[in-house]
Design an enzyme around this catalytic site. Structure first.
Site, PDB file in Angstrom:
ATOM      1  N   ASP A  66     -21.947  -0.508   2.410  1.00 45.18           N
ATOM      2  CA  ASP A  66     -20.986   0.127   1.687  1.00 45.18           C
ATOM      3  C   ASP A  66     -20.518  -0.434   0.406  1.00 45.18           C
ATOM      4  O   ASP A  66     -20.100   0.274  -0.457  1.00 45.18           O
ATOM      5  CB  ASP A  66     -19.704   0.259   2.743  1.00 45.18           C
ATOM      6  CG  ASP A  66     -20.112   0.796   4.041  1.00 45.18           C
ATOM      7  OD1 ASP A  66     -20.891   1.557   4.264  1.00 45.18           O
ATOM      8  OD2 ASP A  66     -19.269   0.382   5.005  1.00 45.18           O
ATOM      9  N   TYR A  86     -20.733  -2.006  17.430  1.00 45.83           N
ATOM     10  CA  TYR A  86     -21.565  -2.279  16.215  1.00 45.83           C
ATOM     11  C   TYR A  86     -22.032  -3.644  16.410  1.00 45.83           C
ATOM     12  O   TYR A  86     -23.268  -3.674  16.437  1.00 45.83           O
ATOM     13  CB  TYR A  86     -20.526  -2.200  15.030  1.00 45.83           C
ATOM     14  CG  TYR A  86     -21.030  -2.204  13.923  1.00 45.83           C
ATOM     15  CD1 TYR A  86     -21.259  -1.212  12.812  1.00 45.83           C
ATOM     16  CD2 TYR A  86     -21.509  -3.593  13.194  1.00 45.83           C
ATOM     17  CE1 TYR A  86     -22.109  -1.583  11.512  1.00 45.83           C
ATOM     18  CE2 TYR A  86     -22.450  -3.942  11.973  1.00 45.83           C
ATOM     19  CZ  TYR A  86     -22.428  -2.672  11.115  1.00 45.83           C
ATOM     20  OH  TYR A  86     -23.053  -2.955  10.203  1.00 45.83           O
ATOM     21  N   LEU A  88     -15.948   6.877   5.608  1.00 47.15           N
ATOM     22  CA  LEU A  88     -16.311   7.104   4.358  1.00 47.15           C
ATOM     23  C   LEU A  88     -15.906   5.689   3.743  1.00 47.15           C
ATOM     24  O   LEU A  88     -16.034   5.748   2.431  1.00 47.15           O
ATOM     25  CB  LEU A  88     -15.527   8.130   3.628  1.00 47.15           C
ATOM     26  CG  LEU A  88     -15.868   9.591   4.310  1.00 47.15           C
ATOM     27  CD1 LEU A  88     -14.842  10.599   3.822  1.00 47.15           C
ATOM     28  CD2 LEU A  88     -17.042   9.854   4.374  1.00 47.15           C
ATOM     29  N   SER A 147       0.738  -1.230  -0.009  1.00 43.41           N
ATOM     30  CA  SER A 147       0.135  -0.106  -0.113  1.00 43.41           C
ATOM     31  C   SER A 147       0.916   1.255   0.199  1.00 43.41           C
ATOM     32  O   SER A 147       1.921   1.179   0.639  1.00 43.41           O
ATOM     33  CB  SER A 147      -0.946  -0.198   1.221  1.00 43.41           C
ATOM     34  OG  SER A 147      -1.455   1.326   1.421  1.00 43.41           O
ATOM     35  N   GLY A 173     -10.149   5.761   8.108  1.00 45.35           N
ATOM     36  CA  GLY A 173     -10.676   5.787   9.387  1.00 45.35           C
ATOM     37  C   GLY A 173     -11.756   7.101   9.485  1.00 45.35           C
ATOM     38  O   GLY A 173     -11.909   7.614  10.597  1.00 45.35           O
TER      39      GLY A 173
END
Length: 407
Positions: free
Chosen positions: A182, A239, A130, A71, A127
């Protein structure tokens, strides 16, 4: 980054890391959910848009089952895994997300999917709420579909197979609970439109979405997104705890999911009384609050779609406000940074403002007149400085397109 910029940077990272060119570059967007929070796993309604901010993946398939990923966040660190014999939660760290997609596809019977080398470059803020994770898993799914010739990426209905692999990767390999909002947004949104997603399990992929026009220019508006930079973490059980409470409430109410309850209340002659009777049937105050949020939030999605289509921006703004207030008081997923950012936006001319995403950090959105975004964002930054918070990051969102090949 534009598609060209992202593809160039990502291709360069791939070649620097692996010493050869990739088979191609694909990209998938982050998302902002306009309204309908914590409704997806309750078979409810939500209304996301895709952002122009994307995660790019340069990928090349391998002949073996090894996965290597790198990455732009840490370009000198290559993470490795092997799909052969891989079990759920068998990969640690961020590489669980892309590795998990290949694992999920193989679990679904796509034996031709083997290993791959990949490089990721992203401009989706990490984080921030989005959905950088869905941008990563969906771009990976589309790339693997392409290089292994699975044939699901070319149609809306086919993409649901790839969405399911992305969801499975997040839930079972990365251990991050997600209800599917998402991934559907990242794979199925259209430019200039919001995606009205109906999460009832009995609907087919062609029945569960409709494209709703979301043209901000038409009403001389901007959608301000402010990443509060508050630590955003859904892996700490909060969650999952709320999801379990909702599922337990549905059992007590004798329904398959809380959408059934919401629809029943919506059709009642006296909706207030119907909601009261539903809540009275639940055993504790916390469960009552969770259910009240879900039921009223589903109805707010319907109302927002109608209000925006009719150009009633004040009503749309009031629904934003009501959604946030419900998420703060009844679902209890806001943090001080989110509440203060919303409050400042409202006091400085926003039609409405609300947190977006799972909560416990992340971003807020505010509906403001065109040209006001920068001013409102600065007011929020000033308030954060007074409170000693991290400085927020702001962007003006437009409804963008879904995942696609860029190179």
């Amino acid at each position: 980054m534009s598609d060209t910029e992202g593809a160039t940077q990502d291709r360069n990272l791939f070649e620097q890391t692996y010493g050869e060119p990739p088979a191609g570059v694909w990209a998938a967007p982050g998302r902002v959910n306009l309204i309908g929070e914590h409704t997806d796993y309750n078979a409810g309604l939500c209304l996301p848009i895709a952002l122009p901010h994307r995660t790019f993946i340069a990928l090349k398939p391998r002949e073996d089952t090894k996965v290597r990923v790198v990455s732009d966040v840490a370009p000198d660190k290559v993470a490795e895994a092997d799909l052969d014999g891989l079990k759920a939660r068998g990969v640690d760290g961020w590489s669980a997300y892309p590795t998990g997609v290949a694992w999920a596809l193989r679990q679904a019977g796509f034996d031709k999917v083997k290993g791959f080398d990949a490089a990721f470059t992203s401009c989706v803020p990490l984080g921030s709420g989005l959905s950088s994770s869905a941008a990563m898993t969906c771009s990976t799914a589309l790339a693997l579909d392409d290089v292994y010739g699975l044939g699901y990426g070319d149609s809306d209905a086919g993409r649901v197979t790839l969405i399911n692999a992305a969801i499975k990767s997040e839930n079972e390999m990365a251990g991050a609970s997600t209800g599917g909002l998402d991934q559907n947004a990242s794979m199925r949104c259209a430019e200039g439109h919001a995606l009205l997603l109906d999460c009832r399990p009995e609907l087919t992929p062609l029945e569960n979405v409709s494209q709703q026009e979301f043209d901000l220019d038409k009403y001389n508006l901007e959608l301000l997104v402010v990443d509060t930079q508050a630590p955003h973490q859904l892996n700490d059980g909060q969650y999952a705890q709320r999801r379990a409470t909702c599922e337990e409430a549905a059992k007590i109410l004798g329904v398959a999911n809380l959408r059934v309850t919401a629809d029943g209340i919506s059709k009642a002659d006296d909706q207030f009384q119907a909601l009261k009777e539903t809540l009275d049937a639940l055993p504790d105050e916390t469960m009552k609050k969770r259910v009240r949020h879900v039921v009223t939030e589903i109805e707010r999605v319907r109302s927002f779609v109608r209000a925006f289509a009719q150009g009633d921006i004040k009503a749309a703004g009031r629904l934003f406000n009501a959604s946030h207030d419900s998420l703060a008081a009844d679902y209890e997923v806001t943090v001080p940074e989110l509440d203060i950012a919303v409050d400042v936006a409202r006091k400085n001319g926003a039609y409405g403002a609300r947190m977006t995403g799972g909560g416990f950090g992340g971003s807020i959105i505010a509906l403001v007149d065109k040209g006001r975004s920068r001013e409102v964002a600065q007011k929020i930054a000033d308030a954060f400085a007074v409170h000693g918070f991290h400085q927020p990051r702001a962007l003006a969102a437009v409804a963008s397109s879904s995942a696609h090949r860029v190179d």
